[in-house]
Structure formats: structure tokens, C-alpha cells
Design a protein around this motif. Structure first.
Motif, PDB file in Angstrom:
ATOM      1  N   PRO A   7       0.608  -1.289   0.134  1.00 12.76           N
ATOM      2  CA  PRO A   7      -0.034  -0.096  -0.182  1.00 12.76           C
ATOM      3  C   PRO A   7       0.965   0.830  -0.511  1.00 12.76           C
ATOM      4  O   PRO A   7       2.235   1.142   0.708  1.00 12.76           O
ATOM      5  CB  PRO A   7      -0.805  -0.068   0.876  1.00 12.76           C
ATOM      6  N   PHE A   8       0.406   2.424  -0.662  1.00 12.09           N
ATOM      7  CA  PHE A   8       0.821   3.687  -0.384  1.00 12.09           C
ATOM      8  C   PHE A   8       1.495   4.207   1.230  1.00 12.09           C
ATOM      9  O   PHE A   8       2.400   4.788   1.036  1.00 12.09           O
ATOM     10  CB  PHE A   8       0.059   4.891  -1.415  1.00 12.09           C
ATOM     11  N   ILE A  15      -5.469   6.805   6.225  1.00 15.74           N
ATOM     12  CA  ILE A  15      -5.863   6.772   4.842  1.00 15.74           C
ATOM     13  C   ILE A  15      -7.095   7.598   4.846  1.00 15.74           C
ATOM     14  O   ILE A  15      -6.667   8.296   3.545  1.00 15.74           O
ATOM     15  CB  ILE A  15      -6.565   5.590   4.933  1.00 15.74           C
ATOM     16  N   ASP A 113      -5.713   5.689  -2.945  1.00 13.70           N
ATOM     17  CA  ASP A 113      -5.222   4.122  -2.831  1.00 13.70           C
ATOM     18  C   ASP A 113      -6.380   3.238  -3.009  1.00 13.70           C
ATOM     19  O   ASP A 113      -6.629   2.717  -1.749  1.00 13.70           O
ATOM     20  CB  ASP A 113      -4.208   4.313  -2.014  1.00 13.70           C
ATOM     21  N   ASP A 116      -5.788  -0.197  -0.722  1.00  6.99           N
ATOM     22  CA  ASP A 116      -5.739  -0.401   0.901  1.00  6.99           C
ATOM     23  C   ASP A 116      -6.717  -0.092   1.128  1.00  6.99           C
ATOM     24  O   ASP A 116      -7.394  -0.286   2.442  1.00  6.99           O
ATOM     25  CB  ASP A 116      -4.898   0.980   0.699  1.00  6.99           C
ATOM     26  N   TYR A 117      -7.792   0.948   0.623  1.00 12.80           N
ATOM     27  CA  TYR A 117      -9.239   1.487   0.808  1.00 12.80           C
ATOM     28  C   TYR A 117     -10.220   0.314   1.190  1.00 12.80           C
ATOM     29  O   TYR A 117     -10.522  -0.002   2.308  1.00 12.80           O
ATOM     30  CB  TYR A 117      -9.656   2.314  -0.046  1.00 12.80           C
TER      31      TYR A 117
END
Length: 263
Positions: A7-8, A15, A113, A116-117
Motif C-alpha cells: 500500500p502507499f 488513509i 490508494d 488499500d481502502y
């Protein structure tokens, strides 16, 4: 779903673009789907313009089918009920009484991202479903949502013995702000799923918390812990873990948007 890359953001970092401001939680009760869709769009516009903070809508819908951008003609209902064609990802699903629906209107930190979310939403649901007693709940690589494995025997003998989805996800992100979200089956009937190919998946089934546990687990029972878990996971206080127990084909891979049929 296993992320194809790291993930970023580190797992312990928020996030949300504005993680310092508390979430605005709005309990709407039972509300019409299209009315709520329009409300989401207005709130997302306001959030993108920084006119409001991050908002989470908590609700149930009256019985309704909704078709995402990848819905195929063969997915659509065989019982003649209408379908709302909507701007989220995924294929067709059903919403109705006894199902907890949560729509986060969140401005994501940059760079956005999406993977990731989605994984963070899944993590919150997995945490709560396990907390409520379905200890084996997890992910199927290649498919979104939260699943119960075929190896788990449900307390209610009428439940499916295949892998079965207990929570579905469908999202849209525009101008860095999320719309749509997740639905968790609590005490709802499964009858309406029998008339569609839910999420485009015909090699698995759906289930509810009540079927899995052999007792009524209501929307109210699930809402409070899930809201806490969502706040934790979006803020980085709960980290995403590997809860994958299997893999299966992605039901949306390679599909473009199809012209809708009349219903």
C-alpha cells in the motif's frame, strides 16, 4: 483480496486526508435507495470542496436490486423486480431489511490508494464478524467482500455448505472522495438472492450472521462495533492482516459495462 503491491501508506498510518477530525456518523434508519444515492452524491461534492468533514451514513434499504458497472444481462433478476443501475463498481446485488448498509463519504489522503481502502473496509468487517462469533471469516483472493469458508459448519442447518459471502463491497471514488461502501447480512432473508447471480458469482453462496450463529444478530447489534472498527482502520489504529483462506476467479475481470436490459 491480496494486494498486488504494498500500500502507499504504512498500515499504521491514516488513509483519511483529515484523520484529526472525528467522523460525522449519521443514522438514517430505513431509507429509499435512490434517495440515499442522491444524498451521497451531494455529500461527496461538499466533502470534495471541504464544506463538510468525513461522513458515514448508517442505514437499511427497502428491498431493492442494484447493478454496478460490470453487471451482465444474465445476472439480472428473474422475478420481474426492477433494478437500479448505479455508478459503483462490481455487478448486481440486493439490499433489504435486516441488512446493515454503511456508506463512508471520506476524502482519502493522496496519493489515493483504492486497493488499500477496500482492504481496510474488509478488515473492519472481518474484525467485527469474528468478534460476533464467526471466527473463520476472511477473504477469498480474487474476490472482494468478506467470506465464510465451506469448512465452517453454520449453526443453522439451512445455511449453504459452500463458501458464502456475508458482506459485500462496492465503491466509487471521485475527486478523491469515496461513495457507496459495504453491506453486512444480519437478519435479512436470502430469498431475493435466488433470483439473481449475486455479484456475478455462481460457484458460491450468501449467508447471514444469524444463520451462521443460530440466533438473531440484528443490524443494531452489528452497527456500533462496525463503526468503531471502521474508525480504527481508516485512522491506522487497526492494521490490515492476511485473512485469506482461498482463491477464486475475479467475477469482474475483463468485463466492460453492459447495456442494461429492461425489467
Amino acid at each position: 483480496m491480496t494486494a498486488p503491491r504494498d500500500p502507499f501508506f504504512p498500515a499504521d498510518k491514516p488513509i483519511r486526508a483529515d484523520a484529526e477530525t472525528p467522523l460525522d456518523i449519521r443514522h438514517l434508519g430505513r431509507v429509499d435507495y435512490e434517495e440515499t444515492w442522491h444524498l451521497q452524491a451531494e455529500l461527496a461534492k461538499q466533502r470534495a470542496a471541504n464544506e463538510i468533514g468525513d461522513t458515514i451514513l448508517v442505514l437499511e434499504h427497502p428491498n431493492v436490486y442494484t447493478a454496478g458497472k460490470r453487471t451482465q444481462p444474465e445476472d439480472r433478476p428473474t422475478n420481474g423486480l426492477p433494478v437500479v443501475d448505479v455508478d459503483r463498481g462490481g455487478r448486481i446485488t440486493w439490499h433489504g431489511e435486516g441488512q446493515l448498509v454503511i456508506y463512508p463519504i471520506i476524502k482519502l489522503a493522496e496519493p489515493v490508494d483504492v486497493v488499500d481502502y477496500v482492504r481496510r473496509l474488509e478488515e473492519a468487517v472481518i474484525h467485527v464478524v469474528r468478534q460476533l462469533g464467526v471466527d473463520e471469516a476472511g477473504r477469498i483472493d480474487g474476490r472482494s467482500g468478506v467470506w465464510v469458508p465451506s469448512t465452517r459448519k453454520a449453526a443453522d442447518p439451512s445455511a449453504s455448505t459452500r463458501d458464502r459471502k456475508i458482506a459485500a463491497l462496492g465503491i466509487r471514488i471521485t475527486r478523491g472522495v469515496t461513495m457507496h461502501g459495504l453491506s453486512l447480512n444480519c437478519t435479512n432473508t436470502l430469498d431475493f438472492y435466488e433470483h439473481i447471480v449475486a455479484c456475478g458469482i455462481d460457484d458460491a453462496d450468501v449467508t447471514t450472521l444469524s444463520l451462521e450463529l443460530g440466533k438473531d444478530v440484528t443490524v443494531e447489534d452489528a452497527a456500533a462495533p462496525l463503526l468503531t472498527a471502521l474508525d480504527d482502520v481508516l485512522s491506522g489504529r487497526m492494521t490490515v492482516a492476511d485473512h485469506t483462506f482461498g482463491s477464486a476467479p475475479d467475477p469482474t475481470k475483463g468485463l466492460g459495462r453492459k447495456k442494461k436490459n429492461s425489467n
